[in-house]
Design a protein around this motif. Structure first.
Motif, PDB file in Angstrom:
ATOM      1  N   PHE A 132     -16.635  -1.515  29.730  1.00  8.93           N
ATOM      2  CA  PHE A 132     -17.722  -0.606  29.357  1.00  8.93           C
ATOM      3  C   PHE A 132     -17.628  -0.172  27.894  1.00  8.93           C
ATOM      4  N   VAL A 133     -16.411   0.094  27.424  1.00  7.43           N
ATOM      5  CA  VAL A 133     -16.205   0.441  26.006  1.00  7.43           C
ATOM      6  C   VAL A 133     -15.077  -0.445  25.457  1.00  7.43           C
ATOM      7  N   PRO A 134     -15.303  -1.750  25.379  1.00  7.00           N
ATOM      8  CA  PRO A 134     -14.263  -2.634  24.842  1.00  7.00           C
ATOM      9  C   PRO A 134     -14.118  -2.406  23.336  1.00  7.00           C
ATOM     10  N   PRO A 135     -12.997  -2.800  22.757  1.00 10.50           N
ATOM     11  CA  PRO A 135     -12.802  -2.617  21.311  1.00 10.50           C
ATOM     12  C   PRO A 135     -13.939  -3.189  20.469  1.00 10.50           C
ATOM     13  N   SER A 136     -14.539  -4.284  20.923  1.00 11.97           N
ATOM     14  CA  SER A 136     -15.623  -4.906  20.151  1.00 11.97           C
ATOM     15  C   SER A 136     -16.850  -4.010  20.049  1.00 11.97           C
ATOM     16  N   SER A 137     -17.004  -3.077  20.987  1.00 10.56           N
ATOM     17  CA  SER A 137     -18.164  -2.180  20.966  1.00 10.56           C
ATOM     18  C   SER A 137     -17.883  -0.897  20.196  1.00 10.56           C
ATOM     19  N   ASP A 138     -16.635  -0.713  19.792  1.00 13.69           N
ATOM     20  CA  ASP A 138     -16.234   0.521  19.107  1.00 13.69           C
ATOM     21  C   ASP A 138     -15.301   0.186  17.939  1.00 13.69           C
ATOM     22  N   PRO A 139     -15.795  -0.572  16.955  1.00 15.28           N
ATOM     23  CA  PRO A 139     -14.923  -1.046  15.868  1.00 15.28           C
ATOM     24  C   PRO A 139     -14.311   0.072  15.032  1.00 15.28           C
ATOM     25  N   ARG A 140     -14.933   1.242  15.003  1.00 14.24           N
ATOM     26  CA  ARG A 140     -14.403   2.348  14.200  1.00 14.24           C
ATOM     27  C   ARG A 140     -13.525   3.299  15.014  1.00 14.24           C
ATOM     28  N   GLY A 141     -13.349   2.998  16.277  1.00 17.13           N
ATOM     29  CA  GLY A 141     -12.427   3.781  17.095  1.00 17.13           C
ATOM     30  C   GLY A 141     -12.897   5.173  17.462  1.00 17.13           C
ATOM     31  N   HIS A 142     -14.214   5.369  17.529  1.00 16.72           N
ATOM     32  CA  HIS A 142     -14.730   6.697  17.878  1.00 16.72           C
ATOM     33  C   HIS A 142     -14.330   7.120  19.294  1.00 16.72           C
ATOM     34  N   TRP A 143     -14.002   6.138  20.138  1.00 12.74           N
ATOM     35  CA  TRP A 143     -13.677   6.435  21.527  1.00 12.74           C
ATOM     36  C   TRP A 143     -12.170   6.533  21.773  1.00 12.74           C
TER      37      TRP A 143
END
Length: 251
Positions: A132-143
């Motif tokens: 659901f929130v893989p690293p590829s979907s959150d490149p800046r690490g907001h999660w």
């Protein structure tokens, strides 16, 4: 592999030791139960009552927060690499042009005849972090902070995570009210809850409608009545053990 250790029960002079069989597994092992459940029932046909339970194995066919679906190509390549199509449910395969879809429990379960119990968190940690929130979907690490500690999630992130829960409940909707399908779907951040006594059956274990996981599984297995419980949305459940594995933090 499955048939080898149990190929002899029918010929055994003492088949009573196989009267009741529960095939279960956690995570990838829970996923595998969907592929082998009916086969085991056929192997032990007439000798034992076979039922199956998947713990944290109900991997969803769901888009990530960026709108991409990374689990479909992963499962497709996995089925191709392992030659797994031959082990998938034949009725499911006949219903789709894309065999890899039958690797998803939500499609396979529709064709499984053996009684089944689904134990899963609606916010399964592995699926949260990698599907659901893989690293590829959150490149800046907001999660990153939210993944490490659910209490650190922002209001917007919690609202977004409700999409994962909604996808889980939508996938399970078809099986609600089915007497042979049991469910314990809680709102804890966890992945695998049957392996630890603390979450399976203990004084402070997670509960739904005042029943622990072990108690509800027992009700389902021994056919003592309705055995489907679905939790309210996070953060309503005060009985949760939010378990974030250390190897998941930072992913």
């Amino acid at each position: 592999m499955l048939s080898s250790p149990i190929s002899s029960p029918k010929a055994s002079p003492k088949p009573k030791r196989f009267l009741q069989v529960l095939l279960s597994g956690c995570s990838a092992g829970g996923l595998a139960t969907f592929f082998h459940c009916d086969n085991l029932g056929e192997l032990l046909g007439g000798v034992a009552t076979v039922k199956c339970m998947s713990d944290a194995g109900f991997f969803l066919d769901v888009d990530d927060i960026s709108g991409n679906n990374s689990i479909r190509p992963f499962f497709s390549s996995l089925v191709a690499l392992q030659g797994a199509e031959k082990n998938l449910n034949k009725d499911c395969l006949n219903s789709t042009l894309d065999p890899y879809l039958c690797f998803f429990p939500q499609y396979a379960l529709q064709n499984i005849k053996t009684p089944y119990f689904i134990l899963n968190s609606a916010y399964d940690v592995y699926q949260f972090h990698h599907i659901f929130v893989p690293p590829s979907s959150d490149p800046r690490g907001h999660w990153s902070r939210c993944k490490a500690d659910p209490s650190a999630c922002s209001t917007l992130q919690i609202a977004t995570l409700q999409g994962l829960r909604s996808a889980m409940l939508t996938a399970l909707k078809l099986f609600e009210g089915e007497p042979e399908v049991g469910m314990f779907i809680n709102s804890c951040f966890a992945h695998c809850q049957s392996e630890l006594q603390d979450t399976w059956f203990a004084p402070n274990s997670p509960t739904l409608d005042n029943e622990t996981i072990a108690e509800l599984v027992g009700d389902w297995y021994f056919e003592r009545g309705a055995a489907q419980e679905i939790d309210c949305a996070y953060p309503c459940d005060s009985t949760c053990h939010n378990i974030i594995p250390s190897n998941q933090v930072g992913n």
